[in-house]
Design a protein around this motif. Structure first.
Motif, PDB file in Angstrom:
ATOM      1  N   ASP A 122       0.558  -1.000   0.134  1.00 33.35           N
ATOM      2  CA  ASP A 122       0.384  -0.178   0.057  1.00 33.35           C
ATOM      3  C   ASP A 122       0.602   1.282   0.137  1.00 33.35           C
ATOM      4  O   ASP A 122       1.706   1.071  -0.406  1.00 33.35           O
ATOM      5  CB  ASP A 122      -0.627   0.397   1.506  1.00 33.35           C
ATOM      6  N   LYS A 147     -12.344  -0.921   0.735  1.00 34.46           N
ATOM      7  CA  LYS A 147     -11.691  -1.004   2.516  1.00 34.46           C
ATOM      8  C   LYS A 147     -11.858  -2.081   3.500  1.00 34.46           C
ATOM      9  O   LYS A 147     -12.695  -2.566   3.347  1.00 34.46           O
ATOM     10  CB  LYS A 147     -12.784   0.603   3.227  1.00 34.46           C
ATOM     11  N   HIS A 148     -10.561  -2.057   3.831  1.00 42.06           N
ATOM     12  CA  HIS A 148     -11.075  -3.571   4.544  1.00 42.06           C
ATOM     13  C   HIS A 148     -10.509  -3.093   5.668  1.00 42.06           C
ATOM     14  O   HIS A 148      -8.806  -2.635   5.807  1.00 42.06           O
ATOM     15  CB  HIS A 148     -10.388  -4.635   3.841  1.00 42.06           C
ATOM     16  N   ASP A 149     -10.431  -3.382   7.119  1.00 41.06           N
ATOM     17  CA  ASP A 149      -9.604  -3.668   8.547  1.00 41.06           C
ATOM     18  C   ASP A 149      -8.647  -4.256   8.497  1.00 41.06           C
ATOM     19  O   ASP A 149      -7.146  -3.717   8.660  1.00 41.06           O
ATOM     20  CB  ASP A 149     -10.138  -4.331   9.615  1.00 41.06           C
ATOM     21  N   GLY A 152      -5.917  -2.056   1.733  1.00 44.10           N
ATOM     22  CA  GLY A 152      -7.005  -1.948   0.699  1.00 44.10           C
ATOM     23  C   GLY A 152      -6.677  -0.894   0.294  1.00 44.10           C
ATOM     24  O   GLY A 152      -5.683   0.023   1.252  1.00 44.10           O
ATOM     25  N   THR A 153      -6.246  -0.730  -0.124  1.00 44.87           N
ATOM     26  CA  THR A 153      -5.840   0.758  -1.236  1.00 44.87           C
ATOM     27  C   THR A 153      -6.995   0.707  -1.826  1.00 44.87           C
ATOM     28  O   THR A 153      -6.884   1.582  -3.126  1.00 44.87           O
ATOM     29  CB  THR A 153      -4.669   0.133  -2.479  1.00 44.87           C
ATOM     30  N   PRO A 154      -8.427   1.635  -1.598  1.00 41.99           N
ATOM     31  CA  PRO A 154      -9.101   2.261  -2.399  1.00 41.99           C
ATOM     32  C   PRO A 154      -9.255   3.557  -3.626  1.00 41.99           C
ATOM     33  O   PRO A 154      -9.888   3.603  -4.499  1.00 41.99           O
ATOM     34  CB  PRO A 154     -10.350   2.339  -1.051  1.00 41.99           C
ATOM     35  N   LYS A 180     -19.725   3.247  -4.365  1.00 48.71           N
ATOM     36  CA  LYS A 180     -18.763   2.348  -3.936  1.00 48.71           C
ATOM     37  C   LYS A 180     -18.089   0.904  -4.546  1.00 48.71           C
ATOM     38  O   LYS A 180     -18.511   0.993  -5.232  1.00 48.71           O
ATOM     39  CB  LYS A 180     -19.665   1.967  -2.656  1.00 48.71           C
TER      40      LYS A 180
END
Length: 270
Positions: A122, A147-149, A152-154, A180
């Motif tokens: 990331d 988006k993830h906990d 993720g690289t939204p 989204k």
């Protein structure tokens, strides 16, 4: 079609429950599960890219040879399933180089692709792409623009693109709906979504984007009889064990519904 070849105790979600020092003492299930996948792929005329974890490749060299000899692509998943975001540049390079060299020595062919454990490249470690280029990789599939906990690289690209470091990055597919980005690339999300919805999302992706689609999962996902890790957090257990008993049949349906090939062929990596 892509498979991240690791055992159930290698996953990042269980890293606090299983010490790497104890991995060799735990009964392995990955070899049997991967051969089952090879047979399933043969039955459905599917070719796949297998991202091999180095500790698995060293333990089962014949498995690597059989994957290669059955017409699939063998790629690297690093060596010890350490997330790239937890490594220094030097440690990351040593980890990935060890995996790549062993695979190439075993199958007698070049390794073109790499996938970071838990999609762990990331903004904090873009130097990893420089290292991959130095090591001779032509492509990576190490980012998931959601988006993830845990990853993720939204805000990064959603489709195959050329990095300035000289390597091609192939993100895990997402579908943009109502502003989204929905995760539709496989894994736990595929087990979470009802089958009809999973298929509908892939169909919508093809209709809307007119781009190649890639799917990922792990051999342990077709193994509902694997040992249960009772002392893991509830969220980790829910994600890991959800619908394992349905995964193989769902996968078989998916294989019949679409035409599948390797990353290097579908995305024309040369």
């Amino acid at each position: 079609m892509t498979v991240d070849v690791e055992d159930y105790f290698h996953v990042s979600a269980f890293e606090k429950q299983f010490s790497r020092d104890d991995w060799d003492k735990i009964p392995h299930r990955v070899e049997k599960n991967t051969y089952r996948l090879l047979d399933l792929f043969d039955e459905n005329n599917c070719k796949s890219t297998f991202f091999i974890l180095g500790v698995v490749g060293e333990k089962y060299p014949q498995l690597l040879k059989d994957i290669h000899n059955r017409g699939h692509e063998v790629a690297s998943h690093g060596y010890a399933h350490r997330r790239a975001t937890t490594q220094t540049r030097e440690i990351f390079k040593a980890d990935v180089e060890r995996s790549k060299k062993h695979i190439e020595d075993t199958i007698g062919a070049s390794v073109l692709g790499y996938r970071a454990p838990s999609f762990s490249i990331d903004e904090s470690n873009e130097w990893a792409f420089e290292v991959l280029t130095e090591l001779g990789f032509l492509y990576s599939s190490s980012t998931y623009p959601v988006k993830h906990d845990l990853y993720g690289t939204p805000h990064w690209p959603r489709f195959k693109y050329q990095r300035s470091e000289g390597i091609t990055e192939i993100p895990v597919p997402t579908l943009k709906l109502a502003g989204k980005q929905l995760p539709i690339g496989g894994g736990g999300y595929f087990r979470l979504y009802p089958t009809f919805l999973a298929h509908a999302l892939v169909d919508k992706y093809h209709e809307k984007e007119q781009k190649p689609y890639s799917f990922y999962f792990h051999p342990w996902e077709i193994d509902p009889k694997q040992p249960r890790v009772e002392d893991a957090p509830f969220k980790s257990k829910f994600r890991h064990y959800l619908n394992l008993d349905k995964m193989e049949s769902r996968l078989a349906t998916l294989l019949k519904r679409y035409h599948w090939s390797t990353m290097k062929d579908v995305y024309q990596i040369k």
